[in-house]
Design a protein around this motif. Sequence first.
Motif, PDB file in Angstrom:
ATOM      1  N   CYS A   1       0.839  -1.194   0.000  1.00  0.00           N
ATOM      2  CA  CYS A   1       0.000   0.000   0.000  1.00  0.00           C
ATOM      3  C   CYS A   1       0.876   1.246   0.000  1.00  0.00           C
ATOM      4  O   CYS A   1       1.725   1.428   0.867  1.00  0.00           O
ATOM      5  N   HIS A   2       0.604   2.113  -0.938  1.00  0.00           N
ATOM      6  CA  HIS A   2       1.365   3.358  -1.012  1.00  0.00           C
ATOM      7  C   HIS A   2       1.073   4.235   0.208  1.00  0.00           C
ATOM      8  O   HIS A   2       1.954   4.926   0.716  1.00  0.00           O
ATOM      9  N   LEU A   3      -0.160   4.183   0.694  1.00  0.00           N
ATOM     10  CA  LEU A   3      -0.501   4.981   1.880  1.00  0.00           C
ATOM     11  C   LEU A   3       0.286   4.493   3.098  1.00  0.00           C
ATOM     12  O   LEU A   3       0.800   5.295   3.880  1.00  0.00           O
ATOM     13  N   GLN A   4       0.378   3.175   3.252  1.00  0.00           N
ATOM     14  CA  GLN A   4       1.210   2.640   4.348  1.00  0.00           C
ATOM     15  C   GLN A   4       2.647   3.136   4.196  1.00  0.00           C
ATOM     16  O   GLN A   4       3.260   3.628   5.147  1.00  0.00           O
ATOM     17  N   ASP A   5       3.186   2.989   3.002  1.00  0.00           N
ATOM     18  CA  ASP A   5       4.581   3.364   2.771  1.00  0.00           C
ATOM     19  C   ASP A   5       4.818   4.843   3.084  1.00  0.00           C
ATOM     20  O   ASP A   5       5.811   5.204   3.716  1.00  0.00           O
TER      21      ASP A   5
ATOM     22  N   VAL B   1       8.920  -8.878 -10.127  1.00  0.00           N
ATOM     23  CA  VAL B   1       7.967  -8.065  -9.371  1.00  0.00           C
ATOM     24  C   VAL B   1       8.650  -6.747  -9.007  1.00  0.00           C
ATOM     25  O   VAL B   1       9.873  -6.698  -8.847  1.00  0.00           O
ATOM     26  N   PHE B   2       7.856  -5.698  -8.908  1.00  0.00           N
ATOM     27  CA  PHE B   2       8.421  -4.393  -8.541  1.00  0.00           C
ATOM     28  C   PHE B   2       8.295  -4.204  -7.030  1.00  0.00           C
ATOM     29  O   PHE B   2       7.199  -4.184  -6.486  1.00  0.00           O
ATOM     30  N   TRP B   3       9.421  -4.074  -6.394  1.00  0.00           N
ATOM     31  CA  TRP B   3       9.451  -3.985  -4.943  1.00  0.00           C
ATOM     32  C   TRP B   3      10.796  -3.369  -4.572  1.00  0.00           C
ATOM     33  O   TRP B   3      11.824  -3.790  -5.101  1.00  0.00           O
ATOM     34  N   ALA B   4      10.807  -2.376  -3.700  1.00  0.00           N
ATOM     35  CA  ALA B   4      12.071  -1.763  -3.288  1.00  0.00           C
ATOM     36  C   ALA B   4      11.968  -1.415  -1.810  1.00  0.00           C
ATOM     37  O   ALA B   4      10.861  -1.235  -1.297  1.00  0.00           O
ATOM     38  N   PRO B   5      13.084  -1.290  -1.121  1.00  0.00           N
ATOM     39  CA  PRO B   5      13.027  -1.000   0.311  1.00  0.00           C
ATOM     40  C   PRO B   5      12.220   0.274   0.594  1.00  0.00           C
ATOM     41  O   PRO B   5      12.470   1.314  -0.005  1.00  0.00           O
ATOM     42  N   GLY B   6      11.255   0.162   1.476  1.00  0.00           N
ATOM     43  CA  GLY B   6      10.401   1.301   1.802  1.00  0.00           C
ATOM     44  C   GLY B   6       9.293   1.533   0.793  1.00  0.00           C
ATOM     45  O   GLY B   6       8.410   2.344   1.004  1.00  0.00           O
ATOM     46  N   TRP B   7       9.362   0.857  -0.321  1.00  0.00           N
ATOM     47  CA  TRP B   7       8.376   1.017  -1.398  1.00  0.00           C
ATOM     48  C   TRP B   7       7.773  -0.353  -1.695  1.00  0.00           C
ATOM     49  O   TRP B   7       8.302  -1.117  -2.497  1.00  0.00           O
ATOM     50  N   ASN B   8       6.672  -0.654  -1.022  1.00  0.00           N
ATOM     51  CA  ASN B   8       6.071  -1.979  -1.151  1.00  0.00           C
ATOM     52  C   ASN B   8       4.977  -2.046  -2.211  1.00  0.00           C
ATOM     53  O   ASN B   8       4.561  -3.119  -2.605  1.00  0.00           O
ATOM     54  N   SER B   9       4.487  -0.890  -2.645  1.00  0.00           N
ATOM     55  CA  SER B   9       3.384  -0.893  -3.604  1.00  0.00           C
ATOM     56  C   SER B   9       3.923  -0.910  -5.025  1.00  0.00           C
ATOM     57  O   SER B   9       5.138  -0.908  -5.243  1.00  0.00           O
ATOM     58  N   VAL B  10       3.015  -0.861  -5.992  1.00  0.00           N
ATOM     59  CA  VAL B  10       3.426  -0.812  -7.401  1.00  0.00           C
ATOM     60  C   VAL B  10       4.245   0.447  -7.712  1.00  0.00           C
ATOM     61  O   VAL B  10       4.945   0.491  -8.707  1.00  0.00           O
ATOM     62  N   GLN B  11       4.150   1.445  -6.833  1.00  0.00           N
ATOM     63  CA  GLN B  11       4.909   2.680  -7.072  1.00  0.00           C
ATOM     64  C   GLN B  11       6.415   2.446  -6.934  1.00  0.00           C
ATOM     65  O   GLN B  11       7.211   3.337  -7.242  1.00  0.00           O
ATOM     66  N   ALA B  12       6.807   1.258  -6.452  1.00  0.00           N
ATOM     67  CA  ALA B  12       8.230   0.920  -6.371  1.00  0.00           C
ATOM     68  C   ALA B  12       8.861   0.930  -7.756  1.00  0.00           C
ATOM     69  O   ALA B  12      10.088   0.975  -7.896  1.00  0.00           O
ATOM     70  N   LEU B  13       7.997   0.872  -8.772  1.00  0.00           N
ATOM     71  CA  LEU B  13       8.471   0.851 -10.155  1.00  0.00           C
ATOM     72  C   LEU B  13       9.544   1.897 -10.446  1.00  0.00           C
ATOM     73  O   LEU B  13      10.508   1.627 -11.159  1.00  0.00           O
TER      74      LEU B  13
END
Lengths: 902, 154
Positions: A112-116, A748-760
Amino acid sequence: MATLYVDGQAFSVDPTQNLLHECLSLGLDLPYFCWHPALGSVGACRQCAVKLFRDEGDHQGVIVMACMTPADDGTRISLVDEQARDFRARVIEWMMAHHPHDCPVCDEGGECHLQDMTVMTGHVHRRYRFPKRTFDNQHLGPFVNHEMNRCIQCYRCVRFYNDYAGGTDFGVFGSRDHVYFGRAADGVLENEFSGNLVEVCPTGVFTDKTLKAHYTRKWDLQSAPSVCPHCGLGCHTTVAEHDGVLRRVQNRFSADINGYFLCDRGRYGYAFVNAPERLRRTSLRNAAGRLNLAPADALLQELCTRLGGNMPLIGIASPRASLEANFALRTLVKPENFFLGWSAVEDACARTMLAVARGIAPLASLAEVESSDAILVLGEDITQTAPRMALAARQAVRHAAFAKAKALGIPVWQDLAVRQAAAGLKSPLFIASVDATRLDDAATECWRGAPDDMARLGFAIGRRLSREEAGGETFPSAMEGFSQRVARALAGAARPLVVTGSSLGCPALLDAAAHLVGALRTLGLPAKLALGMPERNTMGLALMGGESLHTLEQATQKLPACALIVLENDLSRRIGEAAADRVFAQAGLTVLIDHKRHAGVERADYVLPAATFAEESGTTVNHEGRAQRFFQVFSPPDDIQASWRWLRDIGRGLGREPCDRWTALDDVLHTLEETLPVFHGLAQAAPEATYRRHGLKLARKPHRASGRTAVHAHLDIHEHQPPTDCDSPLTFSMEGHQGSPPGPAIPVFWAPGWNSVQALSHFQREVGGTLCGEGPGLLLIAPAQQVPEFFQEIPPAFVPRDDALYFVPAWHIFGSEEQSAGSPAVRERIPAPYVALRPEDAARAGLAAGDTAALEVGAVRLRLPWIAHPELPQGVGSLPVGLPAMPWLMLPAWGAVAKASR
Amino acid sequence: MLSEEERRDIEREAPNYATRKALCIDALRIVQGHRGYVSDQALQEVADYLGLPLSHVEGVATFYNLIFRHPVGARVILVCDSVSCWIMGCERLLDRLRAHLETDVGGTSPDGRYTLLTAPCLGACDFAPVLMIGETLHRDVTAETLPDLLGKGG
Ligand code: SF4
Ligand code: SF4
Ligand code: FES
Ligand code: FES
């Protein structure tokens, strides 16, 4: 380039962009909500606040929204400034005031981008102690779930749905702390791109309803990069599985193809993979004519014994199967016995498309469609046949607005300002079609006509462009007027585009489009052609080459002595049930390799269960001639295996070279490249199976996949070995490289601190730009260097008949494509069979509203409810194609219509 | 279908706006003027008449507090409950009105004559407390003058 100082450090940035875009491109963490790389900035959420300083001496600074501030040269900002940080934390606290804090039961939880963003801003303590406002949720149809209480009013949804995708049944209601995003009333979201709300919405308001039905958290999903199998565009997707069930499809960014968005067929068509009725077991027909399960080994042995040393094999290929499968079939049966599994009409269209692409008309990618500044759509209803292209064309009309904004000094990312400045100004988009289309609202002007008349229209425009005499041809004045306006628009454009396709079964239309592109290129314009193709590998099969089913039907006398192998093909959808039955009945022995249960299963002697796109790796060729690799996401259960492996097994049993030597996908690819030069370089369309990153395969599962040692604990106390994958550089495990592999292989798109699709954005060179290491496939069709003589044959004008109507196929995004039609969510959206008639034609046939029409088309008699389509040309009717409840018809065709007796 | 008069009134406003979309607020106001409130059906009629999506018209209608999507009484009372009027005792006026009209804020009196609403500042703070009955603004209202105002019917 400009210099931007962030907290005293100098960076080189793009001055045409905004500060948020540049900060994210630099890999800096700055929270945001309302800005979206494809939607631009509106400054609605106030989350991306930074401190802006006048100059070096300014230590006070002012708070500005990064997304609304240009990255001008010499700009000095601070992200860590105390006031800016506090501002951001207060903004999120205020957004979270009414949020239900229900992450544990929210489908967005964990991605979730809101969580992040909440974590990123450091808002960890809730001070609001008052009742929260609550909303009723709406039933929005089978695709999208609605949970309004989680909304933070960023306005992304309505900006995507209405402004970007042209939807009209969605909106924002109320004011103050009662702002509601949804429909005016409960009901199905009508827009063909509604599923993108799931990814666009940064919270759990809009979530994937089909995922909900078999929910799994992102961290427990096993993912792989894939290519959508539901039309010829080949949009990039990420598919995810858990415990043997395919759970969801998401957009996989590709700068050249689908960008950030998919159509709903592509997103929701996947569940046919899980269908209980699909083929899973090897079976064979006994003497009594019944199909019985049989172990694969025994069955193959028996089959090979019956085939003996020299029973000739005949193969029927398929545009919905991979290149590898089709090539394996071709190799096994020999090229002279290899038939492209499509009808004469499909064959004529595919050949013409390939010829024009090789000859005069360079093919456009979806990104090129979007960047065109004048478009003519000639005949193809792209919203139904190549949906993502319609979304691209809808954006293309904005170039005039961009130019105007530029002249006014407004940067393109200032979304609201650009739209306001545009005041309805559009780049030319002309649509010629048989009937009204869902893209008409974006068009400059529409024109309706029978297929042949549209071809004539194409020639009329081409003639105008090349200022040639029409060679004795005269065109009606309405056509002349329209063609003049189109010709002027196309000739005045910097990047003109013609869109057409094969869905009307009219090769003349393709000729006309090619002629037009040729005429534009002769004028020195970089004109391109975009083609809609019905199936995922139509172009691949055309490139492989062979004769059509029509040729096979002419040569049925050969069949009794032969064994027929049908590859992933329901022949009744190609040549009709009766003709398909004849082919099966005449062959000496029949083998069907498929995953879908269809009429052929009831006819074949041997049935071998094939893997779907999610259960095998392979290559397909999309509408622009781009070879694309899709990767297996899970190991299929039961007897299922990739079609090429079944064919290899038969080859092995018969001792046939070279298939007996194939063990992995790359072996097939290498033989294919050697055998057919058009496919040269194919293996490099994506990293090969031997690819390693830091010595490791790429992990399909994330680090946090839970319960690895427990899933089989009820069966075995030892941890199970994950299945091996010799076909791809990926592994069915969490052990492997987890970073950022080359574009075509990102699971899959995933980065530290960025768990949503916005990790792209962490995987792109710059936000919104190409993926790092992206080679999104390989273009196989090189455009001709010189413009040769182009297609000149103008078909005669369409003449309506008194005793019959000309029926053309009407395609439906939901229903006309075979595989997605097997998904329950899509099935809910498939229209009931109908016949569409122009009201005058219906009246002539004695049909009143509510009557049932009796039709006779070819040898088929039908009773259907009729619906009025006033835009149809006189003498033309339309019938839906491919719907599961519609019998097969050879269309286009003349047919009779009358009122059905009770 | 919108009545002849409604359409005439809307068209009278039309030249003031560049687009049909911009005409939406006035169209809603006019229809409400004729019918007292904007029913679901009226909303659809406005959408059809202006050629706008229903969701857009509903968005406009729900954004403005004074476009009523539910039936209201013959007259609407708007009591200012913002700062100045609050200091000057709007609470007392509201209590009186609640008792007198036998309804709470947001409700309609049983006789159907009045709907009671609050408004954040009516722009006449120097005469606080103020309220509006129908189209008329009443200044310096006291508990004593209130029955009179209602008696007069606004
Ligand atoms: S529903 Fe989602 S996308 Fe729409 S405003 Fe709310 S949070 Fe933003
Ligand atoms: S446009 Fe075609 S390829 Fe793209 S998502 Fe839709 S069906 Fe799939
Ligand atoms: S992202 Fe900048 S204001 Fe919303
Ligand atoms: S506060 Fe009541 S009129 Fe302004």
